[in-house]
Motif scaffolding. Structure first.
Motif, PDB file in Angstrom:
ATOM      1  N   LYS A  74     -19.672  -3.170  56.846  1.00  0.00           N
ATOM      2  CA  LYS A  74     -18.782  -2.300  57.616  1.00  0.00           C
ATOM      3  C   LYS A  74     -19.593  -1.674  58.736  1.00  0.00           C
ATOM      4  CE  LYS A  74     -15.549   1.464  57.685  1.00  0.00           C
ATOM      5  NZ  LYS A  74     -14.782   2.464  56.989  1.00  0.00           N
ATOM      6  N   HIS A  75     -19.115  -1.876  59.958  1.00  0.00           N
ATOM      7  CA  HIS A  75     -19.738  -1.271  61.129  1.00  0.00           C
ATOM      8  C   HIS A  75     -18.800  -1.404  62.307  1.00  0.00           C
ATOM      9  CE1 HIS A  75     -20.646  -5.193  62.948  1.00  0.00           C
ATOM     10  NE2 HIS A  75     -21.016  -5.575  61.739  1.00  0.00           N
ATOM     11  N   ASP A  76     -19.139  -0.727  63.394  1.00  0.00           N
ATOM     12  CA  ASP A  76     -18.333  -0.854  64.605  1.00  0.00           C
ATOM     13  C   ASP A  76     -18.943  -1.938  65.503  1.00  0.00           C
ATOM     14  OD1 ASP A  76     -20.470   0.298  66.035  1.00  0.00           O
ATOM     15  OD2 ASP A  76     -19.573   2.299  65.954  1.00  0.00           O
ATOM     16  N   ALA A  77     -18.267  -2.223  66.586  1.00  0.00           N
ATOM     17  CA  ALA A  77     -18.690  -3.317  67.473  1.00  0.00           C
ATOM     18  C   ALA A  77     -20.082  -3.091  68.052  1.00  0.00           C
ATOM     19  CB  ALA A  77     -17.672  -3.500  68.600  1.00  0.00           C
ATOM     20  N   SER A  78     -20.485  -1.841  68.207  1.00  0.00           N
ATOM     21  CA  SER A  78     -21.792  -1.562  68.804  1.00  0.00           C
ATOM     22  C   SER A  78     -22.948  -1.991  67.901  1.00  0.00           C
ATOM     23  CB  SER A  78     -21.931  -0.077  69.138  1.00  0.00           C
ATOM     24  OG  SER A  78     -22.027   0.697  67.949  1.00  0.00           O
ATOM     25  N   GLU A  83     -26.677  -6.298  63.365  1.00  0.00           N
ATOM     26  CA  GLU A  83     -26.323  -6.938  62.087  1.00  0.00           C
ATOM     27  C   GLU A  83     -26.683  -8.428  62.105  1.00  0.00           C
ATOM     28  OE1 GLU A  83     -22.236  -7.906  59.587  1.00  0.00           O
ATOM     29  OE2 GLU A  83     -22.306  -8.087  61.775  1.00  0.00           O
ATOM     30  N   LEU A  84     -26.219  -9.120  63.125  1.00  0.00           N
ATOM     31  CA  LEU A  84     -26.441 -10.571  63.199  1.00  0.00           C
ATOM     32  C   LEU A  84     -27.924 -10.898  63.337  1.00  0.00           C
ATOM     33  CD1 LEU A  84     -23.420 -11.471  65.515  1.00  0.00           C
ATOM     34  CD2 LEU A  84     -23.585 -11.790  63.026  1.00  0.00           C
ATOM     35  N   ASN A  85     -28.658 -10.128  64.144  1.00  0.00           N
ATOM     36  CA  ASN A  85     -30.095 -10.361  64.287  1.00  0.00           C
ATOM     37  C   ASN A  85     -30.831 -10.120  62.977  1.00  0.00           C
ATOM     38  OD1 ASN A  85     -30.269 -11.272  66.945  1.00  0.00           O
ATOM     39  ND2 ASN A  85     -30.395  -9.206  67.771  1.00  0.00           N
ATOM     40  N   ALA A  86     -30.433  -9.103  62.226  1.00  0.00           N
ATOM     41  CA  ALA A  86     -31.072  -8.831  60.934  1.00  0.00           C
ATOM     42  C   ALA A  86     -30.924 -10.024  59.992  1.00  0.00           C
ATOM     43  CB  ALA A  86     -30.479  -7.574  60.304  1.00  0.00           C
ATOM     44  N   ILE A  87     -29.800 -10.700  60.077  1.00  0.00           N
ATOM     45  CA  ILE A  87     -29.550 -11.855  59.207  1.00  0.00           C
ATOM     46  C   ILE A  87     -30.389 -13.054  59.641  1.00  0.00           C
ATOM     47  CG2 ILE A  87     -27.802 -13.519  58.453  1.00  0.00           C
ATOM     48  CD1 ILE A  87     -25.745 -11.131  58.751  1.00  0.00           C
ATOM     49  N   VAL A  88     -30.322 -13.406  60.928  1.00  0.00           N
ATOM     50  CA  VAL A  88     -31.060 -14.593  61.385  1.00  0.00           C
ATOM     51  C   VAL A  88     -32.563 -14.365  61.346  1.00  0.00           C
ATOM     52  CG1 VAL A  88     -29.102 -15.438  62.751  1.00  0.00           C
ATOM     53  CG2 VAL A  88     -30.898 -14.093  63.881  1.00  0.00           C
ATOM     54  N   ARG A 159     -31.561  -6.047  51.963  1.00  0.00           N
ATOM     55  CA  ARG A 159     -32.403  -4.884  52.247  1.00  0.00           C
ATOM     56  C   ARG A 159     -32.306  -4.480  53.725  1.00  0.00           C
ATOM     57  NH1 ARG A 159     -35.741  -7.643  48.581  1.00  0.00           N
ATOM     58  NH2 ARG A 159     -37.077  -8.512  50.235  1.00  0.00           N
ATOM     59  N   ALA A 160     -32.341  -5.458  54.612  1.00  0.00           N
ATOM     60  CA  ALA A 160     -32.295  -5.168  56.052  1.00  0.00           C
ATOM     61  C   ALA A 160     -30.966  -4.518  56.446  1.00  0.00           C
ATOM     62  CB  ALA A 160     -32.523  -6.446  56.862  1.00  0.00           C
ATOM     63  N   LEU A 161     -29.868  -5.038  55.910  1.00  0.00           N
ATOM     64  CA  LEU A 161     -28.555  -4.476  56.254  1.00  0.00           C
ATOM     65  C   LEU A 161     -28.334  -3.122  55.606  1.00  0.00           C
ATOM     66  CD1 LEU A 161     -26.313  -7.675  56.224  1.00  0.00           C
ATOM     67  CD2 LEU A 161     -27.375  -6.528  58.179  1.00  0.00           C
ATOM     68  N   THR A 162     -28.902  -2.918  54.424  1.00  0.00           N
ATOM     69  CA  THR A 162     -28.844  -1.597  53.787  1.00  0.00           C
ATOM     70  C   THR A 162     -29.581  -0.574  54.646  1.00  0.00           C
ATOM     71  OG1 THR A 162     -28.638  -2.553  51.570  1.00  0.00           O
ATOM     72  CG2 THR A 162     -29.437  -0.286  51.699  1.00  0.00           C
ATOM     73  N   ALA A 163     -30.757  -0.961  55.134  1.00  0.00           N
ATOM     74  CA  ALA A 163     -31.547  -0.066  55.999  1.00  0.00           C
ATOM     75  C   ALA A 163     -30.780   0.305  57.272  1.00  0.00           C
ATOM     76  CB  ALA A 163     -32.882  -0.705  56.340  1.00  0.00           C
ATOM     77  N   LEU A 164     -29.960  -0.620  57.770  1.00  0.00           N
ATOM     78  CA  LEU A 164     -29.167  -0.364  58.976  1.00  0.00           C
ATOM     79  C   LEU A 164     -27.888   0.435  58.662  1.00  0.00           C
ATOM     80  CD1 LEU A 164     -29.433  -3.838  60.760  1.00  0.00           C
ATOM     81  CD2 LEU A 164     -30.458  -1.681  61.517  1.00  0.00           C
ATOM     82  N   GLY A 165     -27.593   0.599  57.370  1.00  0.00           N
ATOM     83  CA  GLY A 165     -26.361   1.314  56.985  1.00  0.00           C
ATOM     84  C   GLY A 165     -25.115   0.464  57.158  1.00  0.00           C
TER      85      GLY A 165
END
Length: 170
Positions: A74-78, A83-88, A159-165
């Motif tokens: 869950k996040h906004d467009a900004s 999010e995508l960079n954290a995954i790749v 872990r990366a996405l959790t850190a980003l909230g």
């Protein structure tokens, strides 16, 4: 070259390409219209070929795609690019984005983003088209299917996405 030979060549091109190939590129290569290529690909897919249409063009689905995992975010467009960079950055591919719409049910958008370059091109196209993410239909709540090389990579993404909230915890 007849239509059957052209479809065979298209299939070979997609199987041997490391990157997405656009319908326009294929049309130019075979001296036909883009619509002819779209029809050819539709026929190849109907015959069982694993061709995926992405925002950047067609790809042939890899056989040894690694481990699939699913995440809820869950996040906004900004925050989409982060999010995508954290995954790749963890070596995973963002296969798709899924939202649950109250009227239409599940809506899926095929992404197949595997690198920062892919993410940059996706974000650029989104800005050029003045498009909004489909997650805006659901207050930013969405799912992703990820193709990861192993379970450790999937855990690193969590872990990366959790850190980003951004990661929604069950």
């Amino acid at each position: 070259m007849n239509a059957s030979e052209r479809r065979s060549h298209i299939l070979s091109t997609l199987k041997n390409s490391e990157h997405a190939v656009s319908a326009s590129t294929l049309a130019k290569a075979y001296a036909v219209s883009r619509q002819i290529i779209v029809g050819d690909v539709a026929l190849l897919r109907a015959a069982g070929e694993k061709i995926i249409a992405t925002p950047r063009g067609y790809i042939y689905e890899p056989e040894n795609g690694g481990q699939l995992c699913h995440i809820s975010c869950k996040h906004d467009a900004s925050q989409m690019q982060a999010e995508l960079n954290a995954i790749v950055d963890e070596g995973c591919t963002v296969v798709d984005v899924i939202v649950e719409h109250p009227l239409y049910g599940e809506i899926t958008g095929v992404l197949n983003l595997a690198s920062r370059h892919d993410v940059d091109m996706f974000i650029k196209k989104s800005a050029e088209e003045a498009s909004v993410p489909i997650s805006t239909l659901t207050d930013g709540i969405h799912l992703h299917t990820l193709r990861c090389p192993d379970a450790d990579a999937c855990a690193r993404v969590h872990r990366a996405l959790t850190a980003l909230g951004i990661l929604m915890e069950g």
